[in-house]
Design an enzyme around this catalytic site. Sequence first.
Site, short mmCIF file in Angstrom:
data_model
loop_
_atom_site.label_atom_id
_atom_site.label_comp_id
_atom_site.label_asym_id
_atom_site.label_seq_id
_atom_site.Cartn_x
_atom_site.Cartn_y
_atom_site.Cartn_z
N MET A 73 0.84 -1.19 0.00
CA MET A 73 0.00 0.00 0.00
C MET A 73 0.89 1.25 0.00
O MET A 73 0.45 2.33 0.40
CB MET A 73 -0.94 -0.01 1.21
CG MET A 73 -1.90 -1.19 1.18
SD MET A 73 -3.45 -0.90 2.04
CE MET A 73 -2.87 -0.66 3.70
N GLY A 74 2.13 1.07 -0.44
CA GLY A 74 3.03 2.22 -0.54
C GLY A 74 3.58 2.63 0.82
O GLY A 74 3.57 1.86 1.77
N HIS B 265 9.21 -3.61 3.36
CA HIS B 265 8.83 -3.85 1.97
C HIS B 265 10.06 -4.18 1.12
O HIS B 265 10.03 -5.06 0.26
CB HIS B 265 8.18 -2.60 1.36
CG HIS B 265 6.90 -2.18 2.02
ND1 HIS B 265 6.79 -1.02 2.75
CD2 HIS B 265 5.67 -2.76 2.04
CE1 HIS B 265 5.56 -0.90 3.19
NE2 HIS B 265 4.86 -1.94 2.78
N GLN C 135 -10.35 -2.38 2.64
CA GLN C 135 -9.84 -3.07 3.83
C GLN C 135 -9.78 -2.15 5.05
O GLN C 135 -9.31 -2.55 6.11
CB GLN C 135 -8.49 -3.73 3.55
CG GLN C 135 -7.31 -2.78 3.40
CD GLN C 135 -6.06 -3.53 2.99
OE1 GLN C 135 -5.92 -4.00 1.86
NE2 GLN C 135 -5.12 -3.69 3.92
N GLN D 171 5.87 -11.19 7.70
CA GLN D 171 5.33 -11.87 8.89
C GLN D 171 4.71 -10.91 9.89
O GLN D 171 3.95 -11.32 10.76
CB GLN D 171 6.42 -12.69 9.58
CG GLN D 171 5.78 -13.62 10.62
CD GLN D 171 6.73 -14.25 11.58
OE1 GLN D 171 7.71 -14.86 11.14
NE2 GLN D 171 6.46 -14.15 12.88
N LYS D 172 4.99 -9.62 9.77
CA LYS D 172 4.37 -8.68 10.72
C LYS D 172 2.85 -8.82 10.65
O LYS D 172 2.17 -8.83 11.66
CB LYS D 172 4.78 -7.24 10.45
CG LYS D 172 4.20 -6.32 11.54
CD LYS D 172 4.62 -4.91 11.38
CE LYS D 172 3.89 -4.20 10.29
NZ LYS D 172 2.44 -4.02 10.53
N ASP D 173 2.34 -8.97 9.42
CA ASP D 173 0.91 -9.21 9.25
C ASP D 173 0.70 -10.72 9.13
O ASP D 173 0.29 -11.23 8.08
CB ASP D 173 0.41 -8.49 7.99
CG ASP D 173 0.55 -6.98 8.14
OD1 ASP D 173 -0.22 -6.40 8.89
OD2 ASP D 173 1.46 -6.40 7.50
N GLN E 288 -2.73 -12.02 8.14
CA GLN E 288 -2.98 -11.71 6.72
C GLN E 288 -2.29 -12.75 5.83
O GLN E 288 -2.90 -13.31 4.91
CB GLN E 288 -2.47 -10.30 6.40
CG GLN E 288 -2.37 -10.01 4.92
CD GLN E 288 -1.99 -8.57 4.64
OE1 GLN E 288 -2.80 -7.68 4.73
NE2 GLN E 288 -0.73 -8.33 4.27
O1 PAF Z 1 -0.16 -5.62 3.72
C1 PAF Z 1 -0.57 -4.74 2.93
O2 PAF Z 1 0.11 -3.78 2.64
C2 PAF Z 1 -1.97 -4.89 2.35
O3 PAF Z 1 -2.85 -5.45 3.24
C3 PAF Z 1 -1.98 -5.63 1.00
C4 PAF Z 1 -1.54 -7.07 1.14
C5 PAF Z 1 -1.10 -4.92 0.00
C6 PAF Z 1 -3.41 -5.65 0.45
O4 PAF Z 1 -3.91 -4.36 0.28
#
Ligand code: PAF
Length: 282
Positions: free
Chosen positions: A30-31, A37, A61, A148-150, A153
Site C-alpha cells: 500500500m506504498g 517492503h 480493507q 510476517q508482521k501481518d 494476513q
Molecule cells: O499488507 C498490505 O500492505 C496490504 O494489506 C496488501 C496485502 C497490500 C493488500 O492491500
Amino acid sequence: MVVTGSIDKVREVIREARKKGKIVGFVPTMGALHEGHLSLIKAARRDSSFVVVSIFVNPVQFGLKEDYRSYPRNFKKDIELVKKEKIDLLFYPPAKAIYPDGFSTYISETCLSRALCGKSRTGHFIGVCTVVAKLFNIIEPDIAYFGQKDYQQARIIKKITKDLNFPTKIKVLPIVRERDGLAMSSRNIYLNSKEREVARCLYSAINLAKKLIKKGERNSRKVISKMEELMKSKKRVEIDYIEIVDADELNDLKRIGGRALIALAVYVGKTRLIDNIIVNVK
Ligand code: PAF
C-alpha cells in the site's frame, strides 16, 4: 521499469515477459515503503526474473472509523526506492480501476479471519482477500511475497490461494525491525516522539513472553497477564488484544505447545500497532 495504472498494460507487459520465459515475483503493497517492503522486493529479485510491485491503498480493507484518508502516501519517494531495487513493473492503479462503479464481488475467508485482528477489524480481511485475489488475477504471479508482521494476513492469503486454486507460491518473510525492536510499519510515522518511545513496549512484551516460555511457563493466561502488566505500566497504551494461538489454525491455546503464535495489537495514542512472534515448543 514500466510504471502504469492500467490493468491492460500490466497484462500486456507480463505477457511479453512470460514469452521470454521470465519467472514473475510479486510484492503487493500500500506504498509508504520501508525496509520491510524492501526486504520482500529483494527476495523477489533473488527468486524471480521479473519483479512486479503494486502500490494501492485499498479502500475496502479500512473500516469506516479507520485511517484510509490519512494513510501515508508518498509516491515520489516510493518510486525512487523501487527504481533502486531495479524492479521491472510498478502497478499503481487508481481506485476506479480496481473498484469500478457497480463492483459487487468480495472474497471472504470464513475461518482464520475470525481470529485476532478479525475480531476488532470487521470486514478488514474481506477487503484484503478481495484486493489480493484481484491482483493475483491481473498479475498471475509465480511467487508472491508477504511480511510476517501481518502474520494473520499472510496465513489467510495462503489459505485463499489454496482454496481458490491460484497457481501462486506464497512466501512469508521475517519481520524487519528498527534498532530498538519496533516492527517496521508505514503507520509508525503517525507516532510522535513520546509515542515512538513508548511503542518499544510491543517488542519488550514479546521478549518477555519468549523469556517466560523459555523458563518453562506453558500457561498462556499467565504469559498474557505478564505481557498485559508490562503494557499497562505505559502511558498512552491501550491493548486491543494479546493472544497466544496455534500458528496454523489460529485457535486459542490454553497451554503453549507446538508452533504457537504470540500476537498483539495495541494502540499507542491513536495509532494501532501489531507485532508477533512464533515459538516452537516441544
Ligand atoms: O499488507 C498490505 O500492505 C496490504 O494489506 C496488501 C496485502 C497490500 C493488500 O492491500
